[in-house]
Design a protein around this motif. Structure first.
Motif, short mmCIF file in Angstrom:
data_model
loop_
_atom_site.label_atom_id
_atom_site.label_comp_id
_atom_site.label_asym_id
_atom_site.label_seq_id
_atom_site.Cartn_x
_atom_site.Cartn_y
_atom_site.Cartn_z
N UNK A 13 0.83 -1.21 0.00
CA UNK A 13 0.00 0.00 0.00
C UNK A 13 0.86 1.26 0.00
N UNK A 14 1.95 1.24 0.74
CA UNK A 14 2.84 2.41 0.80
C UNK A 14 3.44 2.70 -0.58
N UNK A 15 3.94 1.66 -1.25
CA UNK A 15 4.54 1.86 -2.58
C UNK A 15 3.48 2.26 -3.61
N UNK A 16 2.30 1.65 -3.53
CA UNK A 16 1.23 1.97 -4.47
C UNK A 16 0.79 3.43 -4.33
N UNK A 17 0.77 3.90 -3.10
CA UNK A 17 0.40 5.29 -2.85
C UNK A 17 1.42 6.25 -3.47
N UNK A 18 2.70 5.92 -3.35
CA UNK A 18 3.75 6.76 -3.93
C UNK A 18 3.69 6.77 -5.46
N UNK A 19 3.17 5.68 -6.04
CA UNK A 19 3.01 5.62 -7.50
C UNK A 19 1.74 6.34 -7.97
N UNK A 20 0.91 6.75 -7.03
CA UNK A 20 -0.33 7.46 -7.39
C UNK A 20 -1.42 6.56 -7.92
N UNK A 21 -1.43 5.29 -7.48
CA UNK A 21 -2.44 4.37 -8.00
C UNK A 21 -3.83 4.68 -7.44
N UNK A 22 -4.82 4.45 -8.26
CA UNK A 22 -6.22 4.51 -7.83
C UNK A 22 -6.42 3.51 -6.68
N UNK A 23 -7.23 3.91 -5.70
CA UNK A 23 -7.43 3.06 -4.52
C UNK A 23 -7.98 1.68 -4.89
N UNK A 24 -8.84 1.61 -5.90
CA UNK A 24 -9.43 0.33 -6.31
C UNK A 24 -8.38 -0.59 -6.94
N UNK A 25 -7.41 0.00 -7.61
CA UNK A 25 -6.31 -0.79 -8.18
C UNK A 25 -5.45 -1.36 -7.05
N UNK A 26 -5.17 -0.52 -6.07
CA UNK A 26 -4.39 -0.98 -4.92
C UNK A 26 -5.09 -2.13 -4.22
N UNK A 27 -6.41 -2.06 -4.12
CA UNK A 27 -7.18 -3.12 -3.47
C UNK A 27 -6.96 -4.47 -4.15
N UNK A 28 -6.87 -4.47 -5.48
CA UNK A 28 -6.62 -5.71 -6.21
C UNK A 28 -5.29 -6.31 -5.77
N UNK A 29 -4.29 -5.44 -5.57
CA UNK A 29 -2.95 -5.90 -5.21
C UNK A 29 -2.84 -6.36 -3.76
N UNK A 30 -3.79 -5.95 -2.94
CA UNK A 30 -3.70 -6.23 -1.50
C UNK A 30 -4.30 -7.56 -1.10
N UNK A 31 -4.91 -8.29 -2.06
CA UNK A 31 -5.59 -9.54 -1.71
C UNK A 31 -5.29 -10.63 -2.73
N UNK A 32 -5.12 -11.87 -2.27
CA UNK A 32 -4.92 -12.97 -3.21
C UNK A 32 -6.17 -13.20 -4.07
N UNK A 33 -5.95 -13.62 -5.29
CA UNK A 33 -7.06 -13.98 -6.17
C UNK A 33 -7.79 -15.21 -5.66
N UNK A 34 -7.01 -16.14 -5.09
CA UNK A 34 -7.59 -17.43 -4.70
C UNK A 34 -6.78 -18.02 -3.56
N UNK A 35 -7.48 -18.55 -2.54
CA UNK A 35 -6.82 -19.30 -1.47
C UNK A 35 -7.58 -20.60 -1.26
N UNK A 36 -6.88 -21.69 -1.39
CA UNK A 36 -7.50 -23.01 -1.21
C UNK A 36 -7.04 -23.60 0.12
N UNK A 37 -7.99 -23.98 0.97
CA UNK A 37 -7.69 -24.67 2.23
C UNK A 37 -8.06 -26.14 2.04
N UNK A 38 -7.17 -27.03 2.40
CA UNK A 38 -7.43 -28.46 2.20
C UNK A 38 -7.17 -29.24 3.47
N UNK A 39 -7.88 -30.35 3.60
CA UNK A 39 -7.63 -31.34 4.64
C UNK A 39 -7.60 -32.70 3.95
#
Length: 426
Positions: A13-39
């Motif tokens: 978030x700190x680096x994205x802010x310095x690059x002037x990214x739109x907040x919604x773009x930063x949100x994409x970068x802050x979360x994994x696309x997919x997380x699988x939990x298995x047993x």
């Protein structure tokens, strides 16, 4: 202890802010696309059935399939795996690989498993995550307490399920089944290339430079051996049981032999007591040396001890060894930090070379692999150093800025976001 996922998010978030990214773009970068939990169930040697739990996090695949290791450790958590997958995305981005980041982990203590049980856990985990991995989707690799043998079992299991030999599904394998030459030393060699470039920038001669290495696994031991070859003096080494210190220098080859014989470098003093004494991991970090290499686990340099760090260069062979609060302290002290996503990117770079060789069904000699690695690491270091100088930011923030800019351009090219959202004030 810091939550590693929150720490990774804070850095991005700190680096994205310095690059002037739109907040919604930063949100994409802050979360994994997919997380699988298995047993998954595993038959133990005594005939009982035990349930093991694991995770696979895929962070961002804008630039290509995801890539990242699988660790076996009793303290694996979902947040740790998510953080490591984020760091892998930006690690791949900073060295210009056509990958996004991923990471996996199984909650277990491999030291308490027989070889047969370890193989069944490895095969069981691959069965559980097989639907989301593959040469064109997500390519695992070794990490903490996993190795080439385990990668071989995992590749074999996936190949059996697919009913075709599929070496490109996993990297870090034995060369006889598609592994790349030079992979064993790749993380350390990449780290040493960045140290060499940093020392030149800072005017520190490597001949006679003092080095402390925290963590004496693959990355730590090879870093010590390679730096000794460049004329450095290794004055301190540690592992999970403690460390050793000798201001006159320690022969890392002897330390490797003693660790393999006794299980820890602390027994070095039993064989070479002259001027060598035992120290703690905390003491090692605070030694007055030219180069400090944290090559252990996360969260080693933090707000409480950062002001006592006296190294001129901190080269992070481990993932996440420095907290954001410590980063600020080290930067204000003028300590040159080579961040993890740059310093230890040699492993994933040679994993990429392995994947390419598997897809081509062709193998390069080790000299060619090392030459290609050097080119990638040197170019990446100078790109980050240039950003560090231009934007007057610490090296970690500079590395994230270089990487994020590349990933966001791919997101624009794929139509995930609009051009105006990616300001990228470089």
């Amino acid at each position: 202890m810091h939550n590693p996922f929150e720490m990774a998010q804070q850095q991005v978030a700190h680096a994205a802010n310095l690059l002037g990214l739109d907040r919604n773009v930063t949100e994409i970068l802050l979360h994994p696309t997919r997380v699988l939990c298995v047993s998954f169930p595993v038959t133990m040697d005594d005939g009982s059935t035990r349930i093991f739990h694991g995770y696979r996090s895929q962070h961002n695949d804008a630039i290509g399939p995801t890539k990242g290791g699988i660790r076996f450790h009793p303290d694996v958590t979902m947040d740790e795996v998510k953080a490591l997958s984020m760091w892998m995305t930006f690690k791949c981005g900073v060295v210009g690989l056509p990958y996004g980041g991923a990471k996996g982990g199984v909650v277990c203590n491999p030291k308490q498993l027989s070889k047969g049980e370890l193989e069944r856990v490895s095969r069981g985990f691959i069965q559980a995550i097989a639907s989301i991995i593959g040469p064109e989707k997500d390519i695992p690799a070794p990490d903490v307490y996993t190795n080439a043998e385990i990668m071989g079992w995992m590749m074999d299991e996936f190949s059996r399920m697919r009913q075709s030999f599929t070496p490109g599904v996993i990297t870090g394998k034995d060369p006889i089944i598609g592994g790349s030459l030079g992979r064993d030393k790749a993380t350390a060699l990449g780290c040493v290339f960045t140290i060499r470039e940093a020392a030149e920038k800072l005017g520190i001669p490597l001949e006679g430079a003092t080095v402390a290495v925290q963590g004496f696994g693959n990355a730590g031991r090879y870093s010590a051996l390679l730096l000794q070859e460049l004329g450095c003096r290794i004055v301190a080494i540690s592992d999970s049981q403690g460390g050793i210190f000798n201001p006159g220098g320690i022969d890392p080859k002897e330390a490797v032999n003693i660790k393999e014989k006794t299980g820890s470098v602390i027994h070095f003093t039993d064989y070479f007591s002259d001027h060598t004494r035992q120290i703690t991991n905390r003491e090692l970090l605070e030694l007055e040396v030219d180069i400090l290499i944290p090559a252990a686990l996360e969260d080693q340099i933090h707000e409480e001890n950062a002001d006592r760090i006296r190294a001129k260069i901190v080269a992070e062979a481990a993932n996440g060894p420095t907290t954001p609060e410590a980063d600020r302290i080290l930067y204000n002290k003028g300590i040159h930090v080579i961040p993890d996503i740059l310093a230890n990117a040699g492993g994933v770079t040679v994993s990429y070379f392995e994947w390419v060789q598997n897809l081509m069904n062709y193998h390069w000699p080790e000299e060619e692999v090392n030459s290609k690695l050097e080119q990638k690491m040197v170019e990446a270091y100078h790109n980050v150093y240039r950003m560090h100088q231009e934007k007057k930011v610490d090296m970690r923030t500079a590395a994230y800025m270089v990487s994020i800019a590349r990933i966001v351009k791919a997101m624009v090219a794929r139509g995930w976001i609009k051009e105006h959202q990616a300001v990228l004030q470089r």
